[in-house]
Design a protein around this motif. Structure first.
Motif, PDB file in Angstrom:
ATOM      1  N   ASN A  20       0.849  -1.195   0.000  1.00  0.00           N
ATOM      2  CA  ASN A  20       0.000   0.000   0.000  1.00  0.00           C
ATOM      3  C   ASN A  20       0.881   1.240   0.000  1.00  0.00           C
ATOM      4  O   ASN A  20       1.549   1.536   0.992  1.00  0.00           O
ATOM      5  CB  ASN A  20      -0.916   0.015   1.220  1.00  0.00           C
ATOM      6  N   GLU A  21       0.913   1.951  -1.126  1.00  0.00           N
ATOM      7  CA  GLU A  21       1.677   3.190  -1.220  1.00  0.00           C
ATOM      8  C   GLU A  21       0.722   4.378  -1.099  1.00  0.00           C
ATOM      9  O   GLU A  21      -0.327   4.398  -1.741  1.00  0.00           O
ATOM     10  CB  GLU A  21       2.423   3.274  -2.556  1.00  0.00           C
ATOM     11  N   ASP A  22       1.089   5.370  -0.270  1.00  0.00           N
ATOM     12  CA  ASP A  22       0.281   6.572  -0.158  1.00  0.00           C
ATOM     13  C   ASP A  22       1.136   7.722   0.360  1.00  0.00           C
ATOM     14  O   ASP A  22       2.351   7.619   0.443  1.00  0.00           O
ATOM     15  CB  ASP A  22      -0.955   6.339   0.720  1.00  0.00           C
ATOM     16  N   ASP A  23       0.485   8.816   0.723  1.00  0.00           N
ATOM     17  CA  ASP A  23       1.174   9.990   1.288  1.00  0.00           C
ATOM     18  C   ASP A  23       2.275  10.525   0.382  1.00  0.00           C
ATOM     19  O   ASP A  23       3.292  11.034   0.852  1.00  0.00           O
ATOM     20  CB  ASP A  23       1.791   9.649   2.658  1.00  0.00           C
ATOM     21  N   GLY A  24       2.106  10.443  -0.925  1.00  0.00           N
ATOM     22  CA  GLY A  24       3.141  10.933  -1.836  1.00  0.00           C
ATOM     23  C   GLY A  24       3.271  12.442  -1.798  1.00  0.00           C
ATOM     24  O   GLY A  24       2.281  13.166  -1.690  1.00  0.00           O
ATOM     25  N   THR A  25       4.504  12.933  -1.895  1.00  0.00           N
ATOM     26  CA  THR A  25       4.747  14.369  -1.950  1.00  0.00           C
ATOM     27  C   THR A  25       5.902  14.645  -2.895  1.00  0.00           C
ATOM     28  O   THR A  25       6.845  13.848  -2.986  1.00  0.00           O
ATOM     29  CB  THR A  25       5.038  14.947  -0.546  1.00  0.00           C
ATOM     30  N   LEU A  26       5.826  15.751  -3.624  1.00  0.00           N
ATOM     31  CA  LEU A  26       6.860  16.136  -4.578  1.00  0.00           C
ATOM     32  C   LEU A  26       7.634  17.342  -4.075  1.00  0.00           C
ATOM     33  O   LEU A  26       7.088  18.203  -3.380  1.00  0.00           O
ATOM     34  CB  LEU A  26       6.232  16.504  -5.927  1.00  0.00           C
ATOM     35  N   SER A  27       8.901  17.427  -4.473  1.00  0.00           N
ATOM     36  CA  SER A  27       9.672  18.650  -4.230  1.00  0.00           C
ATOM     37  C   SER A  27       9.127  19.747  -5.138  1.00  0.00           C
ATOM     38  O   SER A  27       8.354  19.487  -6.068  1.00  0.00           O
ATOM     39  CB  SER A  27      11.150  18.411  -4.530  1.00  0.00           C
ATOM     40  N   SER A  28       9.513  21.000  -4.891  1.00  0.00           N
ATOM     41  CA  SER A  28       8.985  22.116  -5.676  1.00  0.00           C
ATOM     42  C   SER A  28       9.385  22.033  -7.144  1.00  0.00           C
ATOM     43  O   SER A  28       8.702  22.591  -8.002  1.00  0.00           O
ATOM     44  CB  SER A  28       9.452  23.448  -5.070  1.00  0.00           C
ATOM     45  N   THR A  29      10.469  21.321  -7.465  1.00  0.00           N
ATOM     46  CA  THR A  29      10.867  21.155  -8.861  1.00  0.00           C
ATOM     47  C   THR A  29      10.141  19.986  -9.525  1.00  0.00           C
ATOM     48  O   THR A  29      10.260  19.804 -10.733  1.00  0.00           O
ATOM     49  CB  THR A  29      12.379  20.899  -8.975  1.00  0.00           C
ATOM     50  N   THR A  30       9.433  19.191  -8.755  1.00  0.00           N
ATOM     51  CA  THR A  30       8.749  17.965  -9.169  1.00  0.00           C
ATOM     52  C   THR A  30       9.712  16.880  -9.643  1.00  0.00           C
ATOM     53  O   THR A  30       9.303  15.913 -10.283  1.00  0.00           O
ATOM     54  CB  THR A  30       7.679  18.200 -10.271  1.00  0.00           C
TER      55      THR A  30
END
Length: 200
Positions: free
Chosen positions: A35-45
């Motif tokens: 189960n993968e969740d809570d993804g977040t990207l840096s400002s540069t993506t």
């Protein structure tokens, strides 16, 4: 001489993006067994951190890409602990600090921790540091930083705002509906817009 022609820019809303393409799984960050969740990207993506759930806790994984290459194979972050949960990651705007929630402090629920690095793509500092200010007897999660060391954070299901090293955060009544259990806060770098989930 001949005058140069005057160039007139199109109106800001004249540019259209077109229709969304079909959704595609991020290779390596999408499996049929976890189960993968809570993804977040840096400002540069170009960097992503996300949580992978196990039967007893969550661990954080990291992957990166360039503008011309696909996401690399995700790797677990070096500060994960088998006896604790790490979840709800959020990058600082400069991508040199990563905030996350963990119950690694014995006898407490989820608290906000941070790791830092000197360069983007570099190694994170170990061990993580407990962040001063936002933590209490309640569960804290989804610490969302913005300019001036300000932040929003979920405290026991409500949204609170604060400033690092300035005492505990203050609940925001206009964002926290009674018995709504807000989650997943994101905050723009200028501190002017927030996105979050709610069952209100």
């Amino acid at each position: 001489g001949v005058d140069s022609p005057v160039m007139i820019d199109a109106a800001p809303d004249a540019f259209t993006l077109g229709a969304w393409g079909p959704a595609a799984m991020v290779v390596g960050a999408s499996t049929t067994t976890l189960n993968e969740d809570d993804g977040t990207l840096s400002s540069t993506t170009l960097e992503m951190v996300f949580a992978v759930g196990t039967p007893t806790c969550k661990d954080l994984y990291y992957t990166s890409r360039t503008l011309t290459t696909a996401w690399a194979t995700p790797v677990p972050l070096g500060f994960n602990r088998a006896d604790a949960s790490e979840e709800g990651p959020r990058f600082s705007a400069d991508a040199l600090t990563l905030y996350f929630a963990s119950n690694r402090v014995s006898g407490q629920g989820l608290d906000i921790h941070r790791v830092t690095r000197s360069t983007v793509g570099g190694a994170w500092s170990i061990p993580p540091v407990l962040v001063t200010g936002p933590n209490s007897a309640a569960n804290e999660k989804w610490f969302a930083p913005c300019t001036g060391d300000r932040y929003l954070v979920i405290v026991g299901g409500d949204i609170a705002e604060g400033q690092l090293n300035q005492g505990p955060p203050t609940p925001v009544p206009t964002l926290s509906a009674p018995n709504a259990n807000e989650t997943g806060t994101f905050l723009t770098e200028d501190c002017l817009t927030t996105y979050f989930a709610s069952v209100r």
